[in-house]
Design a protein around this motif. Structure first.
Motif, mmCIF file in Angstrom:
data_model
loop_
_atom_site.group_PDB
_atom_site.id
_atom_site.type_symbol
_atom_site.label_atom_id
_atom_site.label_comp_id
_atom_site.label_asym_id
_atom_site.label_seq_id
_atom_site.Cartn_x
_atom_site.Cartn_y
_atom_site.Cartn_z
ATOM 1 N N GLU A 156 0.875 -1.168 0.000
ATOM 2 C CA GLU A 156 0.000 0.000 0.000
ATOM 3 C C GLU A 156 0.917 1.224 0.000
ATOM 4 O OE1 GLU A 156 -2.682 -0.207 3.257
ATOM 5 O OE2 GLU A 156 -3.632 -2.055 2.578
ATOM 6 N N PRO A 157 1.485 1.560 -1.174
ATOM 7 C CA PRO A 157 2.593 2.511 -1.194
ATOM 8 C C PRO A 157 2.207 3.966 -0.997
ATOM 9 C CG PRO A 157 2.007 1.880 -3.424
ATOM 10 C CD PRO A 157 1.162 1.043 -2.505
ATOM 11 N N GLY A 158 0.942 4.336 -1.267
ATOM 12 C CA GLY A 158 0.613 5.750 -1.288
ATOM 13 C C GLY A 158 1.109 6.370 -2.589
ATOM 14 N N PHE A 159 0.677 7.575 -2.863
ATOM 15 C CA PHE A 159 0.941 8.190 -4.163
ATOM 16 C C PHE A 159 2.423 8.402 -4.441
ATOM 17 C CE2 PHE A 159 1.474 12.130 -6.690
ATOM 18 C CZ PHE A 159 1.006 11.646 -7.898
ATOM 19 N N PHE A 160 3.179 8.884 -3.447
ATOM 20 C CA PHE A 160 4.548 9.304 -3.707
ATOM 21 C C PHE A 160 5.530 8.144 -3.889
ATOM 22 C CE2 PHE A 160 2.679 13.080 -1.792
ATOM 23 C CZ PHE A 160 3.093 14.055 -2.683
ATOM 24 N N ARG A 161 5.102 6.929 -3.634
ATOM 25 C CA ARG A 161 5.939 5.767 -3.916
ATOM 26 C C ARG A 161 5.384 4.947 -5.076
ATOM 27 N NH1 ARG A 161 7.631 3.825 2.182
ATOM 28 N NH2 ARG A 161 6.096 5.336 2.868
ATOM 29 N N SER A 162 4.391 5.482 -5.731
ATOM 30 C CA SER A 162 3.776 4.772 -6.850
ATOM 31 C C SER A 162 4.525 5.060 -8.147
ATOM 32 C CB SER A 162 2.313 5.195 -6.997
ATOM 33 O OG SER A 162 2.232 6.528 -7.484
ATOM 34 N N TRP A 163 4.393 4.159 -9.117
ATOM 35 C CA TRP A 163 5.003 4.399 -10.423
ATOM 36 C C TRP A 163 4.294 5.543 -11.149
ATOM 37 C CZ3 TRP A 163 9.576 3.472 -12.015
ATOM 38 C CH2 TRP A 163 9.891 3.591 -13.374
ATOM 39 N N THR A 164 3.041 5.804 -10.800
ATOM 40 C CA THR A 164 2.318 6.945 -11.373
ATOM 41 C C THR A 164 3.085 8.226 -11.102
ATOM 42 O OG1 THR A 164 0.194 5.843 -11.073
ATOM 43 C CG2 THR A 164 0.150 8.241 -11.331
ATOM 44 N N PHE A 165 3.634 8.378 -9.885
ATOM 45 C CA PHE A 165 4.410 9.577 -9.544
ATOM 46 C C PHE A 165 5.869 9.443 -9.977
ATOM 47 C CE2 PHE A 165 7.139 11.868 -6.450
ATOM 48 C CZ PHE A 165 6.755 13.168 -6.754
ATOM 49 N N ALA B 181 16.757 20.694 -8.536
ATOM 50 C CA ALA B 181 15.656 21.439 -7.928
ATOM 51 C C ALA B 181 14.453 21.572 -8.852
ATOM 52 C CB ALA B 181 16.150 22.812 -7.492
ATOM 53 N N ALA B 182 14.674 21.877 -10.125
ATOM 54 C CA ALA B 182 13.549 22.080 -11.043
ATOM 55 C C ALA B 182 12.729 20.814 -11.236
ATOM 56 C CB ALA B 182 14.071 22.575 -12.390
ATOM 57 N N LEU B 183 13.396 19.649 -11.218
ATOM 58 C CA LEU B 183 12.683 18.382 -11.402
ATOM 59 C C LEU B 183 12.043 17.890 -10.114
ATOM 60 C CD1 LEU B 183 15.243 16.491 -13.703
ATOM 61 C CD2 LEU B 183 13.154 17.683 -14.378
ATOM 62 N N ASP B 184 12.563 18.358 -8.974
ATOM 63 C CA ASP B 184 12.027 17.933 -7.681
ATOM 64 C C ASP B 184 11.080 18.962 -7.080
ATOM 65 O OD1 ASP B 184 13.535 15.611 -7.786
ATOM 66 O OD2 ASP B 184 15.230 16.495 -6.722
ATOM 67 N N ALA B 185 10.581 19.889 -7.910
ATOM 68 C CA ALA B 185 9.709 20.944 -7.394
ATOM 69 C C ALA B 185 8.461 20.394 -6.700
ATOM 70 C CB ALA B 185 9.320 21.906 -8.519
ATOM 71 N N PRO B 186 7.804 19.342 -7.206
ATOM 72 C CA PRO B 186 6.708 18.772 -6.420
ATOM 73 C C PRO B 186 7.260 18.219 -5.105
ATOM 74 C CG PRO B 186 6.588 18.017 -8.687
ATOM 75 C CD PRO B 186 7.923 18.666 -8.517
ATOM 76 N N PHE B 187 6.775 18.729 -3.990
ATOM 77 C CA PHE B 187 7.302 18.385 -2.670
ATOM 78 C C PHE B 187 6.953 16.936 -2.334
ATOM 79 C CE2 PHE B 187 7.392 18.361 1.963
ATOM 80 C CZ PHE B 187 8.539 19.098 2.235
ATOM 81 N N ILE B 188 7.959 16.089 -2.187
ATOM 82 C CA ILE B 188 7.704 14.670 -1.921
ATOM 83 C C ILE B 188 7.359 14.459 -0.450
ATOM 84 C CG2 ILE B 188 10.108 14.036 -1.440
ATOM 85 C CD1 ILE B 188 9.523 11.452 -3.100
ATOM 86 N N GLU B 189 6.350 13.637 -0.199
ATOM 87 C CA GLU B 189 5.915 13.324 1.156
ATOM 88 C C GLU B 189 5.749 11.808 1.293
ATOM 89 O OE1 GLU B 189 2.636 15.895 2.568
ATOM 90 O OE2 GLU B 189 2.744 16.817 0.592
ATOM 91 N N HIS B 190 5.675 11.340 2.536
ATOM 92 C CA HIS B 190 5.465 9.906 2.790
ATOM 93 C C HIS B 190 6.429 9.079 1.936
ATOM 94 C CE1 HIS B 190 1.865 11.231 4.884
ATOM 95 N NE2 HIS B 190 1.495 11.869 3.797
ATOM 96 N N ASN B 191 7.684 9.510 1.925
ATOM 97 C CA ASN B 191 8.710 8.918 1.073
ATOM 98 C C ASN B 191 9.336 7.698 1.754
ATOM 99 O OD1 ASN B 191 10.485 8.618 -1.066
ATOM 100 N ND2 ASN B 191 11.883 10.213 -0.369
ATOM 101 N N GLY B 192 9.977 6.877 0.970
ATOM 102 C CA GLY B 192 10.653 5.701 1.493
ATOM 103 C C GLY B 192 10.794 4.667 0.407
ATOM 104 N N LEU B 193 11.356 3.525 0.751
ATOM 105 C CA LEU B 193 11.425 2.439 -0.217
ATOM 106 C C LEU B 193 10.032 1.844 -0.411
ATOM 107 C CD1 LEU B 193 14.483 2.687 0.622
ATOM 108 C CD2 LEU B 193 14.658 0.285 0.009
#
Length: 217
Positions: A29-38, A82-94
């Motif tokens: 149950e990865p959540g959005f920020f660990r999904s391949w969609t993101f 920085a320009a590519l990481d502008a969307p602030f990543i949350e709930h990050n991890g492996l």
């Protein structure tokens, strides 16, 4: 006894990686920020030069992570640009299931042997604990992520706030009046139109503060 094997290798076939990532996603149950969609969005540009960190058990993936390689560091699920990481990543991890804490620790210990700093932005508690176990955690910033259960509160939510907060919320409700509503977009086109308006509001808010905003590029 099952043996875990950690590897770190350059990202190769993006289509194959996407299938591999989604296969593990389906068991987590990865959540959005660990999904391949993101993470797979604009993959050819964002994953150029990146490395894939993986842990397998009996030939099956149990943990996956992407490491950007900018500025002499590894960046977990970020590029370091920085320009590519502008969307602030949350709930990050492996990408790993909740029962795979040992796999996360094994992966981070494997990276630690590379003697290169690793930036862990917005990571969850499991990743923080694994980094401590690996012996190379140096926290630089911590942000509290509040959570409120609105479905079955012990008392009305407004009553849990300060008098000043209650007054501001009630004043806003009076200002908006009956026009304030919550509804779901009827089509994908409508959702994109709303997103465009939100983008404009976001940019206007940040440029007033002298900042570029997430959509400046």
């Amino acid at each position: 006894m099952a043996v875990q094997r950690a590897t770190l290798e350059p990202v190769g076939d993006l289509d194959g990686l996407g299938r591999r990532w989604r296969a593990l996603e389906s068991r987590c149950e990865p959540g959005f920020f660990r999904s391949w969609t993101f993470l797979g969005c604009d993959a050819e540009r964002r994953l150029a030069g990146a490395c894939l960190l993986s842990v397998t058990q009996d030939g099956c993936d149990v943990a996956l992570g992407l490491l950007g390689t900018a500025r002499g560091r590894f960046w977990l699920n970020e590029t370091g640009v920085a320009a590519l990481d502008a969307p602030f990543i949350e709930h990050n991890g492996l990408l790993a299931g909740p029962e795979c804490g040992s796999a996360v620790s094994a992966a981070l210990r494997h990276v630690a042997r590379r003697r290169r700093a690793v930036v862990l932005s917005g990571v969850d508690g499991q990743t923080m604990a694994a980094a401590r176990e690996a012996g190379w955690l140096v926290p630089t910033q911590s942000r509290f992520a509040p959570c409120v259960t609105l479905s079955a509160p012990e008392r009305p939510f407004l009553d849990t706030l300060s008098a000043n907060a209650r007054a501001q919320i009630r004043r806003s409700l009076r200002s908006y009046g009956p026009g304030l509503q919550l509804r779901r977009a009827g089509t994908g086109t409508e959702a994109l139109d709303w997103f465009g308006v939100l983008t404009e509001l976001h940019q206007a808010s940040w440029t007033r503060r002298g900042k570029p905003g997430a959509f400046a590029t």
